[in-house]
Enzyme design. Structure first.
Site, PDB file in Angstrom:
ATOM      1  CG  PHE A 274      -2.019  -0.992   1.174  1.00  0.00           C
ATOM      2  CD1 PHE A 274      -2.922  -1.008   0.133  1.00  0.00           C
ATOM      3  CD2 PHE A 274      -2.165  -1.928   2.188  1.00  0.00           C
ATOM      4  CE1 PHE A 274      -3.941  -1.932   0.079  1.00  0.00           C
ATOM      5  CE2 PHE A 274      -3.175  -2.860   2.150  1.00  0.00           C
ATOM      6  CZ  PHE A 274      -4.073  -2.863   1.095  1.00  0.00           C
TER       7      PHE A 274
ATOM      8  CD  GLU B 208     -10.628  -9.975   9.094  1.00  0.00           C
ATOM      9  OE1 GLU B 208     -11.072  -8.814   9.100  1.00  0.00           O
ATOM     10  OE2 GLU B 208      -9.551 -10.274   8.548  1.00  0.00           O
TER      11      GLU B 208
ATOM     12  CG  ASP C 201       2.711  -2.451   8.106  1.00  0.00           C
ATOM     13  OD1 ASP C 201       2.007  -1.454   8.389  1.00  0.00           O
ATOM     14  OD2 ASP C 201       2.221  -3.542   7.754  1.00  0.00           O
TER      15      ASP C 201
ATOM     16  CB  ALA D 181      -4.219  -0.908   4.843  1.00  0.00           C
TER      17      ALA D 181
END
Length: 417
Positions: free
Chosen positions: A11, A167, A297, A315
């Site tokens: 990103f 998730e 990051d 992100a």
């Protein structure tokens, strides 16, 4: 033209490259070990056979057509700061401006046994390997003669109760409830359990208490065994050892328990902070180095008043840092003042299961079906390429309506002697 070399096409790096493609004063080269950009938030859906890898990935060269951005496929090996050169496994590149945006990798905290035997999920390859592994264990479970062995082969332990772990647990529980009975009618037994283990006292620690409670409630209703205030201490491939002395017989351990910034050989030790993140100033310039920047990051910025201990590795942080650095590099050659980075926190969200999600906003919280729709919409927008968006939307719709996705394929290369 200034030669700008960006290491990493996630990103942060991709948004910076796109921003600088509008500049006539910069020649941009993006370096990545893969020839494609991919969308990490949806890796778990590849791992659980809900979507194809091509739905969340896009070739850099296709992406950069007519943008004036060059692509170099290679893995960074070292940086020669004085000579302004980088060495990759495929050659040497020189630069005027170097930007490190390689992101983070799985952190096994020095546990070699877990590193060798568990399944991480940080790349497309990891997700496909996880899908293959889980499906192979189910096939072995069907052939096993003893119930105990069948259950061990179909037990899945997930270490890490953050968004990725939650998730994964929710999607795998849905798969167990809606898919496995159709695929394995000969099973004749209750398939193994899904265990979600975290060392903290709750799931989704960075999110609100309402989100945490909702995640625990939904996952328990799906049959997920939630083990909190416990750490995974070891795994030999058959048995998961926990910090409280108990063991879980399981053929699969998924490691979603932490990340560490990727190493950049050549950056001085005094410019590296906790978690191997590179220390940067308010403009994302690496401390003590001229012409070298770090974003996303991989960097640790301590100058934002709202985030004195550094920004979360999300992100949105990477996207915003990439955009601002692009503006600042253009301002620099134009003699304009530079802007300091300040993260605009737009909130966070996590999907828990089918039609179940949670969304934390700066001034509110909502959950359920509407949150799930918002999650889907937000995650389709950044996907590169219109065709990918359309395919992803259709595949999601079909899979959720039928409860029977068709991507449960075991595809592995033959091992040659």
């Amino acid at each position: 033209m200034k030669k700008v070399v960006i290491i990493g096409g996630g990103f942060a790096g991709l948004n910076l490259a796109k921003k600088l493609s509008k500049s006539s004063e910069h020649q941009v080269t993006l370096v990545d070990q893969h020839n494609y950009h991919f969308f990490p938030p949806l890796l778990y859906q590849v791992a659980t056979a809900f979507i194809e890898p091509s739905n969340i990935s896009y070739p850099f060269r296709k992406l950069f057509q007519e943008k004036g951005i060059r692509f170099f496929m290679g893995k960074l090996e070292s940086i020669a700061v004085e000579e302004r050169k980088i060495t990759t496994n495929n050659g040497v590149l020189d630069y005027d401006v170097l930007v490190l945006a390689m992101g983070a990798e799985t952190n096994f905290f020095g546990n070699e046994e877990i590193s060798q035997n568990s399944l991480p999920m940080k790349s497309i390859e990891d997700a496909v390997e996880m899908r293959n592994h889980i499906l192979l264990q189910f096939e072995k479970a069907m052939r096993a003669e003893h119930v105990e062995e069948k259950r061990r082969l179909s037990n899945i332990v997930i270490a890490g109760g953050g968004p990725t772990g939650v998730e994964l647990a929710g999607m795998m529980a849905e798969m167990g409830r809606n898919v496995l009975a159709k695929d394995y009618p000969e099973a004749g037994f209750k398939m193994g359990k899904i265990y979600l283990v975290d060392g903290l006292k709750t799931l989704l620690a960075p999110m609100s208490q309402k989100s945490q409670n909702e995640a625990i409630k939904v996952l328990k209703n799906l049959g997920v065994e939630i083990l909190l205030d416990k750490l995974v201490k070891g795994y030999d491939g058959t048995k998961v050892s926990l910090s409280d002395g108990t063991d879980i017989e399981a053929a699969t351990l998924i490691w979603a328990s932490g990340v560490i910034a990727r190493s950049a050989e050549g950056i001085p030790k005094e410019s590296v902070g906790k978690g191997r993140r590179i220390l940067v100033n308010a403009n994302n310039q690496v401390n003590g180095l001229k012409g070298v920047y770090a974003i996303g990051d991989q960097c640790l910025q301590l100058t934002d008043p709202k985030f004195p201990d550094g920004h979360p590795q999300l992100a949105q942080v990477a996207i915003q840092q990439g955009d601002l650095l692009g503006e600042n590099l253009m301002h620099e050659v134009q003699g304009k003042p530079l802007k300091s980075f300040a993260y605009n926190d737009k909130g966070s969200m996590a999907i828990i299961a089918k039609f179940k999600a949670v969304v934390d906003l700066p001034k509110g919280f909502f959950k359920g079906f509407f949150a799930w729709l918002v999650w889907l919409f937000i995650h389709i927008i950044p996907i590169a390429g219109f065709r990918n968006k359309a395919k992803l939307a259709f595949n999601w719709l079909w899979s959720f309506i039928t409860n029977d996705p068709t991507l449960r394929l075991i595809i592995r290369p033959d091992k040659k002697d």
